[in-house]
Design an enzyme around this catalytic site. Structure first.
Site, PDB file in Angstrom:
ATOM      1  N   SER A 130      31.865 -27.264   4.381  1.00  0.00           N
ATOM      2  CA  SER A 130      31.205 -26.303   3.493  1.00  0.00           C
ATOM      3  C   SER A 130      31.109 -26.799   2.060  1.00  0.00           C
ATOM      4  O   SER A 130      30.186 -26.443   1.329  1.00  0.00           O
ATOM      5  CB  SER A 130      31.948 -24.963   3.529  1.00  0.00           C
ATOM      6  OG  SER A 130      31.855 -24.402   4.807  1.00  0.00           O
ATOM      7  N   PHE A 131      32.063 -27.621   1.653  1.00  0.00           N
ATOM      8  CA  PHE A 131      32.065 -28.169   0.302  1.00  0.00           C
ATOM      9  C   PHE A 131      30.828 -29.029   0.051  1.00  0.00           C
ATOM     10  O   PHE A 131      30.353 -29.145  -1.072  1.00  0.00           O
ATOM     11  CB  PHE A 131      33.348 -28.986   0.106  1.00  0.00           C
ATOM     12  CG  PHE A 131      33.653 -29.334  -1.313  1.00  0.00           C
ATOM     13  CD1 PHE A 131      34.260 -28.414  -2.153  1.00  0.00           C
ATOM     14  CD2 PHE A 131      33.348 -30.587  -1.820  1.00  0.00           C
ATOM     15  CE1 PHE A 131      34.561 -28.735  -3.469  1.00  0.00           C
ATOM     16  CE2 PHE A 131      33.647 -30.916  -3.132  1.00  0.00           C
ATOM     17  CZ  PHE A 131      34.249 -29.989  -3.960  1.00  0.00           C
TER      18      PHE A 131
ATOM     19  N   ILE B 211      37.557 -20.975   6.742  1.00  0.00           N
ATOM     20  CA  ILE B 211      38.599 -20.144   7.347  1.00  0.00           C
ATOM     21  C   ILE B 211      39.923 -20.423   6.640  1.00  0.00           C
ATOM     22  O   ILE B 211      40.335 -21.576   6.510  1.00  0.00           O
ATOM     23  CB  ILE B 211      38.685 -20.391   8.861  1.00  0.00           C
ATOM     24  CG1 ILE B 211      37.328 -20.032   9.484  1.00  0.00           C
ATOM     25  CG2 ILE B 211      39.823 -19.589   9.475  1.00  0.00           C
ATOM     26  CD1 ILE B 211      37.202 -20.284  10.950  1.00  0.00           C
TER      27      ILE B 211
ATOM     28  N   ASP C 121      46.917 -22.191   5.533  1.00  0.00           N
ATOM     29  CA  ASP C 121      48.208 -21.909   4.907  1.00  0.00           C
ATOM     30  C   ASP C 121      48.304 -22.426   3.476  1.00  0.00           C
ATOM     31  O   ASP C 121      49.351 -22.310   2.853  1.00  0.00           O
ATOM     32  CB  ASP C 121      49.334 -22.530   5.737  1.00  0.00           C
ATOM     33  CG  ASP C 121      49.462 -21.864   7.093  1.00  0.00           C
ATOM     34  OD1 ASP C 121      49.131 -20.666   7.196  1.00  0.00           O
ATOM     35  OD2 ASP C 121      49.885 -22.549   8.043  1.00  0.00           O
ATOM     36  N   THR C 122      47.218 -23.010   2.953  1.00  0.00           N
ATOM     37  CA  THR C 122      47.258 -23.559   1.603  1.00  0.00           C
ATOM     38  C   THR C 122      46.183 -22.911   0.735  1.00  0.00           C
ATOM     39  O   THR C 122      45.341 -22.162   1.222  1.00  0.00           O
ATOM     40  CB  THR C 122      47.003 -25.083   1.626  1.00  0.00           C
ATOM     41  OG1 THR C 122      45.644 -25.310   2.023  1.00  0.00           O
ATOM     42  CG2 THR C 122      47.939 -25.783   2.596  1.00  0.00           C
TER      43      THR C 122
ATOM     44  N   HIS D 117      43.803 -24.472  -0.526  1.00  0.00           N
ATOM     45  CA  HIS D 117      42.581 -25.255  -0.340  1.00  0.00           C
ATOM     46  C   HIS D 117      41.398 -24.334  -0.016  1.00  0.00           C
ATOM     47  O   HIS D 117      40.280 -24.583  -0.452  1.00  0.00           O
ATOM     48  CB  HIS D 117      42.804 -26.275   0.783  1.00  0.00           C
ATOM     49  CG  HIS D 117      41.646 -27.181   1.036  1.00  0.00           C
ATOM     50  ND1 HIS D 117      41.284 -28.177   0.161  1.00  0.00           N
ATOM     51  CD2 HIS D 117      40.781 -27.253   2.069  1.00  0.00           C
ATOM     52  CE1 HIS D 117      40.232 -28.821   0.637  1.00  0.00           C
ATOM     53  NE2 HIS D 117      39.915 -28.275   1.802  1.00  0.00           N
TER      54      HIS D 117
END
Length: 107
Positions: free
Chosen positions: A8-9, A34, A37-38, A40
């Site tokens: 997506s970036f 999506i 856990d970070t 990012h």
């Protein structure tokens, strides 16, 4: 035409290049970010959104943000045609409306 990008970036770069060709009345940017856990997730989602906006502004062609930002895969599937509607179809309608507006009223 469908153009796939690795993530997506990277969507805004391709959207801008396609817009600048003059071959398209609108660009629909579809994908999914999506949450993991970070942090990012936040960086990618925000960059994709602002990048798609920038691509539309710099190319003069409406670039429609249809990138889902979801907590998990179930939510993404539900928003992509499941229980929560079809955000891709909504993006397509937005592209048609914006292309028509730009062509008939803003040219």
């Amino acid at each position: 035409m469908v153009v796939s990008v690795p993530g997506s970036f990277e969507i805004p770069v391709v959207a801008q290049k396609l817009g600048k060709t003059g071959a398209y009345d609108a660009i629909i940017c579809i994908g999914a970010v999506i949450r993991g856990d970070t942090t990012h997730y936040d960086a990618v989602a925000n960059s994709a959104a602002s990048g798609v906006l920038s691509a539309g502004l710099s190319s003069g062609v409406p670039c429609i943000f249809g990138v889902l930002t979801c907590d998990d895969m179930d939510q993404a599937l539900n928003r992509a045609g499941g229980k929560s509607g079809n955000k891709g179809a909504e993006a397509a309608l937005t592209a048609i409306e914006m292309a028509s507006l730009c062509k008939h009223h803003l040219s």
